[in-house]
Design a protein around this motif. Sequence first.
Motif, mmCIF file in Angstrom:
data_model
loop_
_atom_site.group_PDB
_atom_site.id
_atom_site.type_symbol
_atom_site.label_atom_id
_atom_site.label_comp_id
_atom_site.label_asym_id
_atom_site.label_seq_id
_atom_site.Cartn_x
_atom_site.Cartn_y
_atom_site.Cartn_z
ATOM 1 N N TYR A 127 0.878 -1.180 0.000
ATOM 2 C CA TYR A 127 0.000 0.000 0.000
ATOM 3 C C TYR A 127 0.920 1.236 0.000
ATOM 4 C CZ TYR A 127 -4.006 2.753 1.929
ATOM 5 O OH TYR A 127 -5.017 3.643 2.156
ATOM 6 N N ASN A 173 0.892 -5.897 6.672
ATOM 7 C CA ASN A 173 -0.494 -5.764 6.198
ATOM 8 C C ASN A 173 -1.013 -7.132 5.737
ATOM 9 O OD1 ASN A 173 -1.743 -4.656 2.990
ATOM 10 N ND2 ASN A 173 -2.931 -4.874 4.854
ATOM 11 N N ASN A 177 -2.890 -6.309 0.728
ATOM 12 C CA ASN A 177 -3.067 -5.567 -0.510
ATOM 13 C C ASN A 177 -1.660 -5.251 -1.000
ATOM 14 O OD1 ASN A 177 -3.640 -3.767 -2.548
ATOM 15 N ND2 ASN A 177 -4.464 -2.174 -1.231
ATOM 16 N N ALA A 207 -6.854 -3.830 7.487
ATOM 17 C CA ALA A 207 -8.058 -3.364 6.784
ATOM 18 C C ALA A 207 -8.945 -4.492 6.247
ATOM 19 C CB ALA A 207 -7.647 -2.437 5.641
ATOM 20 N N ARG A 247 -14.957 7.712 5.847
ATOM 21 C CA ARG A 247 -13.716 8.090 6.529
ATOM 22 C C ARG A 247 -13.804 7.846 8.035
ATOM 23 N NH1 ARG A 247 -11.584 6.427 3.840
ATOM 24 N NH2 ARG A 247 -9.575 7.312 4.338
ATOM 25 N N TYR A 324 -8.468 -8.972 -3.754
ATOM 26 C CA TYR A 324 -7.479 -8.901 -4.831
ATOM 27 C C TYR A 324 -6.961 -10.249 -5.312
ATOM 28 C CZ TYR A 324 -7.510 -4.217 -2.948
ATOM 29 O OH TYR A 324 -7.927 -2.990 -2.497
HETATM 30 C C1 LIG Z 1 -8.337 0.288 1.679
HETATM 31 C C2 LIG Z 1 -7.130 0.146 2.520
HETATM 32 C C3 LIG Z 1 -7.056 0.802 3.755
HETATM 33 C C4 LIG Z 1 -8.240 1.538 4.288
HETATM 34 O O1 LIG Z 1 -8.100 2.880 4.230
HETATM 35 P P1 LIG Z 1 -9.179 3.807 4.911
HETATM 36 O O2 LIG Z 1 -8.416 5.080 5.009
HETATM 37 O O3 LIG Z 1 -9.516 3.241 6.256
HETATM 38 O O4 LIG Z 1 -10.345 3.894 3.994
HETATM 39 C C5 LIG Z 1 -5.921 0.652 4.519
HETATM 40 N N1 LIG Z 1 -4.920 -0.153 4.109
HETATM 41 C C6 LIG Z 1 -4.977 -0.820 2.973
HETATM 42 C C7 LIG Z 1 -3.874 -1.743 2.610
HETATM 43 C C8 LIG Z 1 -6.079 -0.681 2.121
HETATM 44 O O5 LIG Z 1 -6.108 -1.353 0.957
#
Ligand SMILES: *Cc1c(COP(=O)(O)O)cnc(C)c1O
Length: 390
Positions: A127, A173, A177, A207, A247, A324
């Motif tokens: 991310y 994470n 992602n 997340a 948010r 994903y």
């Molecule tokens: C979507 C996502 C988030 C979430 O972000 P928000 O700010 O809470 O909407 C956080 N980390 C990852 C890796 C994501 O893909």
Amino acid sequence: MTETAERLHRLPRYLFAEIDRQIAAARARGVDVISFGIGDPDLPTPAPVVDALEQAAREPENHRYPSYEGMPAFRRAVAQWYARRFGVELDADTEIIALIGSKEGIAHISWCFVDPGDMNLVPDPGYPVYAAGTLLAGGTAYPLPLLPERGFLPDLQAVPAEVARKAKILFLNYPNNPTGAVASLEFFQEAVAFARKYDILICHDAAYTEVAFDGYRAPSFLQTPGAKDVGIEFHSLSKTYNMTGWRLGWAAGNRDAIEALGRLKTNVDSGVFQAIQYAGIQALQAPPELMSATLQAYDERRRLLAEGLRRLGWPVQAPRASIYFWIPVPHGYTSTEFSSLVLDKAGVFLTPGIGYGEHGEGYMRLSITLPTQRLREGLKRLEEAGIRYA
Ligand SMILES: *Cc1c(COP(=O)(O)O)cnc(C)c1O
């Protein structure tokens, strides 16, 4: 106009701006682009959550500045959710802070711990916010390659000791992602030992823990013995309850880190609209069935996509969690070249893995957050255009 600051120049040029340009150009040519690129739930926020917002929005007391750290009732709802879902005990007063989406906290945490010249350990691919927050604070992001042979878990033993000694934060994470990989409690245990040895703060981004399939239940990092001594976990309502636009997120865990993040935040923002926090409480207190329809839809799409890609020759396994697929690029192309080719030939957009870091090269990310009908149509177009894995 005056020159922009050096720190702005240090930010990577956002590949996604260029991608948006390509997609817009295709649409301008009349192509009805089917995008597998968007990591944003397409299904609506559940009605009871919207109702709670509506009601709370009518209360004048909610129109004023909220408390910086989040309403006590919201933090208690988070604590109760962690206890119920993970068996993790958290003190709502000192171990939880509300965030304006978890991205906000992830971007700000480096400001609390990183001085110019410090290093953070950052998953690659990952991310983009972990590295961006590090750079903005004046630090350097040391990439931890996520490779298939290790199930897309970083090899912490391979981090040179002199790097580990300089590192302030280790970002993790899982469910991941962009790779869709999951981590076990044993891995988190190893990370805690590593963080203890080198005095590193672990920031686990959780997340996607609630977006899981085939009966898989993702653990919280905070379930690991000793996790609270060395780390915090970022979580969010965004993916769990289809609330990306609202948010609302939080950080939970080590109280010194939570205090530091709170101290920084009182200087830059003024908290989350209370009506949104009430809606969040409604979501967190709802039975898990609230999201069954969404998870069923994702599951159906995930099966369709796995089958469709296999028909086209891709060696894919459907992810156990997250939204994903992380699939290899056919030989002879970079991920960016392959993405352009697919867009030109099939009017389908797949995200090039290089957008998530150097070690994302050789992969494409496909998201399942598009309507099932569009997903089928996208697969059909790939087949008709002869886009295969070879
Ligand atoms: C979507 C996502 C988030 C979430 O972000 P928000 O700010 O809470 O909407 C956080 N980390 C990852 C890796 C994501 O893909």
